[in-house]
Design a protein around this motif. Structure first.
Motif: not given
Length: 215
Positions: A94-98, A101-103, A105-110, A174-177
């Motif tokens: 399943y593309p969970i990790q992809r 990480h993609r979402l 990277s669009e926020s400030g969460f590491k 991140l949760i919102d995205r």
């Protein structure tokens, strides 16, 4: 006129004839006319009931085309949402990790770690399909019904534990995205711990779930 040894006068004969006529009329009314009227009333009520049922059946028949159209529209909408929101394996996983990480990277969460827990059944009533068994030699009691097995679930949950660092705003972003990317995503748990060295950023762990097809 003599009646049982008693001689009746003309007046008495007329009275007797009149009483006999009244008695005969009463017998006709009680044994013939009244039952006929009752039967006619019952038939009229039955006719009204049948007409009402026929009208309902005709209305139902007239609505078949509309119902079929609505059913087709619902089926198409369900298929569209299922294809968009229910995760499916890509090259065996399943593309969970992809997506995380993609979402992120669009926020400030590491993102520090992503651990896939795997597939779990949907919480609620457990559904078990009984194994087919041979019928007992003795016939069951008259009127006894065979138990109806529930249909197996079509969906399951895919869980993943996510660890990382970020501010409250980063976590919310991140949760919102994630929810915008898949409205059926669920946040099962969320833990935020402060860091003395970096008070503006926190250590965050969360467990997420996505809908997937059941086995």
């Amino acid at each position: 006129m003599t009646f049982s040894g008693v001689t009746l006068t003309r007046t008495q004969r007329r009275v007797a004839i009149g009483l006999g006529a009244v008695l005969a009329l009463y017998v006709v009314l009680a044994l013939v006319v009244k039952p006929l009227r009752s039967a006619r009333a019952r038939q009229a009520d039955r006719s009204l009931q049948l007409k009402a049922r026929i009208a309902e059946a005709q209305q139902a028949i007239a609505n078949i085309a509309k119902l079929e159209k609505e059913t087709a529209a619902l089926r198409d909408a369900l298929a569209t949402d299922t294809n968009r929101l229910v995760l499916r394996p890509v090259l065996g996983s399943y593309p969970i990790q992809r997506d995380i990480h993609r979402l992120a990277s669009e926020s400030g969460f590491k993102v520090v770690s992503v651990r896939e827990v795997g597939k779990e059944p949907i919480l609620g009533k457990a559904v078990v399909r009984p194994e087919p068994q041979e019928k007992p030699a003795k016939a069951k009691a008259k009127g006894a019904k065979e138990p109806v097995a529930d249909a197996p679930p079509t969906l399951a949950r895919y869980l993943a534990d996510v660890g990382g660092e970020g501010s409250y705003a980063d976590v919310i972003d991140l949760i919102d995205r994630l929810e915008q990317d898949n409205p059926c995503l669920g946040v099962l748990s969320l833990s935020v711990r402060s860091v003395v060295q970096t008070p503006e950023r926190h250590r965050v762990t969360m467990q997420l779930e996505w809908p997937v097809a059941a086995d």
